[in-house]
Scaffold this motif. Structure first.
Motif, PDB file in Angstrom:
ATOM      1  N   ASP A  35       0.805  -1.214   0.000  1.00  0.00           N
ATOM      2  CA  ASP A  35       0.000   0.000   0.000  1.00  0.00           C
ATOM      3  C   ASP A  35       0.842   1.269   0.000  1.00  0.00           C
ATOM      4  O   ASP A  35       0.307   2.364  -0.084  1.00  0.00           O
ATOM      5  N   LEU A  37       2.878   4.388  -0.960  1.00  0.00           N
ATOM      6  CA  LEU A  37       2.959   5.280  -2.105  1.00  0.00           C
ATOM      7  C   LEU A  37       4.259   6.061  -1.937  1.00  0.00           C
ATOM      8  O   LEU A  37       4.363   6.900  -1.051  1.00  0.00           O
ATOM      9  N   SER A  39       7.382   8.611  -2.039  1.00  0.00           N
ATOM     10  CA  SER A  39       7.506  10.048  -2.203  1.00  0.00           C
ATOM     11  C   SER A  39       8.949  10.384  -2.516  1.00  0.00           C
ATOM     12  O   SER A  39       9.860   9.958  -1.815  1.00  0.00           O
ATOM     13  N   TYR A 105      -7.598  21.973  -0.028  1.00  0.00           N
ATOM     14  CA  TYR A 105      -7.411  21.520  -1.404  1.00  0.00           C
ATOM     15  C   TYR A 105      -8.701  21.581  -2.218  1.00  0.00           C
ATOM     16  O   TYR A 105      -9.695  20.928  -1.866  1.00  0.00           O
ATOM     17  N   ILE A 136       0.075  19.292  -6.499  1.00  0.00           N
ATOM     18  CA  ILE A 136       0.857  18.612  -7.540  1.00  0.00           C
ATOM     19  C   ILE A 136       2.341  18.709  -7.228  1.00  0.00           C
ATOM     20  O   ILE A 136       3.075  17.723  -7.315  1.00  0.00           O
ATOM     21  N   GLY A 139       3.299  16.315  -4.657  1.00  0.00           N
ATOM     22  CA  GLY A 139       3.079  14.905  -4.981  1.00  0.00           C
ATOM     23  C   GLY A 139       1.885  14.302  -4.279  1.00  0.00           C
ATOM     24  O   GLY A 139       1.841  13.093  -4.037  1.00  0.00           O
ATOM     25  N   VAL A 140       0.899  15.119  -3.957  1.00  0.00           N
ATOM     26  CA  VAL A 140      -0.289  14.646  -3.246  1.00  0.00           C
ATOM     27  C   VAL A 140      -1.140  13.801  -4.187  1.00  0.00           C
ATOM     28  O   VAL A 140      -1.437  14.202  -5.305  1.00  0.00           O
ATOM     29  N   TYR A 141      -1.486  12.594  -3.721  1.00  0.00           N
ATOM     30  CA  TYR A 141      -2.346  11.687  -4.495  1.00  0.00           C
ATOM     31  C   TYR A 141      -3.812  11.983  -4.243  1.00  0.00           C
ATOM     32  O   TYR A 141      -4.651  11.758  -5.084  1.00  0.00           O
ATOM     33  N   GLY A 142      -4.132  12.418  -3.041  1.00  0.00           N
ATOM     34  CA  GLY A 142      -5.507  12.703  -2.654  1.00  0.00           C
ATOM     35  C   GLY A 142      -5.522  13.124  -1.206  1.00  0.00           C
ATOM     36  O   GLY A 142      -4.572  12.903  -0.472  1.00  0.00           O
ATOM     37  N   GLU A 145      -3.626  14.118   3.202  1.00  0.00           N
ATOM     38  CA  GLU A 145      -2.222  13.715   3.228  1.00  0.00           C
ATOM     39  C   GLU A 145      -1.502  14.625   4.201  1.00  0.00           C
ATOM     40  O   GLU A 145      -1.787  15.820   4.258  1.00  0.00           O
ATOM     41  N   ARG A 158       5.942  11.449   4.539  1.00  0.00           N
ATOM     42  CA  ARG A 158       4.666  11.691   3.865  1.00  0.00           C
ATOM     43  C   ARG A 158       3.736  10.557   4.258  1.00  0.00           C
ATOM     44  O   ARG A 158       4.078   9.389   4.090  1.00  0.00           O
ATOM     45  N   PRO A 160       0.007   9.270   3.347  1.00  0.00           N
ATOM     46  CA  PRO A 160      -1.253   9.402   2.616  1.00  0.00           C
ATOM     47  C   PRO A 160      -2.387   8.790   3.428  1.00  0.00           C
ATOM     48  O   PRO A 160      -2.215   7.774   4.094  1.00  0.00           O
TER      49      PRO A 160
END
Length: 184
Positions: A35, A37, A39, A105, A136, A139-142, A145, A158, A160
């Motif tokens: 899981d 992600l 960075s 956001y 962006i 590097g935020v995915y959603g 965070e 980081r 998430p």
């Protein structure tokens, strides 16, 4: 008369493809944290901030993130259900003196203010990212965070997804209490 049947190479394609996909699946399942992600920011200076005002506080800048103290930067939105779920944990952290900088956001400012009025405002400073450009760069995915930033403005971690008490104790608190020495 005996006829020799030739097997077409195309008949071998499905089993070969299946074996290849099975191997990729197996490799993916044996990773340490499937899981995670990654960075590229860890150990590097926090990216630039292009924020607008939210709640009349005026946006914060990179200098605020390099003030000598370890802090959190949290990307959130009022429309985000996991943000609502993690909010009590942010309130708890703020109550213990942790400085949390909030980046709202792609949100309606009125709804963002209503969210904070309803649940409390754990942020020492707020900024809005209506276009998503700052997210962006980070590097935020959603949302949500959360980033741990050292006193020099370097990204230490980081995370998430929503913060929970277990995540705070295992990942966040150790960095807040004893940040590693960084060399920029």
């Amino acid at each position: 008369m005996s006829e020799k049947r030739r097997i077409s190479p195309l008949l071998l394609l499905p089993p070969v493809l299946f074996a290849g996909l099975a191997a990729l699946f197996f490799i993916g399942m044996t990773r340490d944290d499937p899981d995670a992600l990654p960075s590229m920011l860890i150990g590097k200076p926090a990216p630039a901030l292009a924020l607008s005002d939210l709640a009349g506080q005026g946006p914060f800048d990179a200098a605020a993130l390099a003030d000598g103290k370890v802090k959190l930067v949290n990307f959130w939105a009022s429309w985000c259900a996991p943000c609502r779920q993690e909010h009590p944990e942010l309130e708890t952290l703020a109550g213990t003196g942790v400085e949390i900088y909030g980046i709202n956001y792609k949100d309606d400012p009125t709804k963002a203010i209503r969210f904070l009025d309803e649940l409390g405002n754990p942020f020492v400073a707020l900024g809005a990212d209506p276009s998503g450009r700052t997210a962006i760069e980070w590097g935020v995915y959603g949302v949500p965070e959360t980033f741990v930033i050292d006193g020099e403005g370097t990204v230490l971690l980081r995370h998430p997804g929503p913060l929970t008490p277990a995540i705070v104790e295992a990942e966040i608190r150790p960095l807040l209490d004893n940040p590693p020495a960084t060399s920029n």
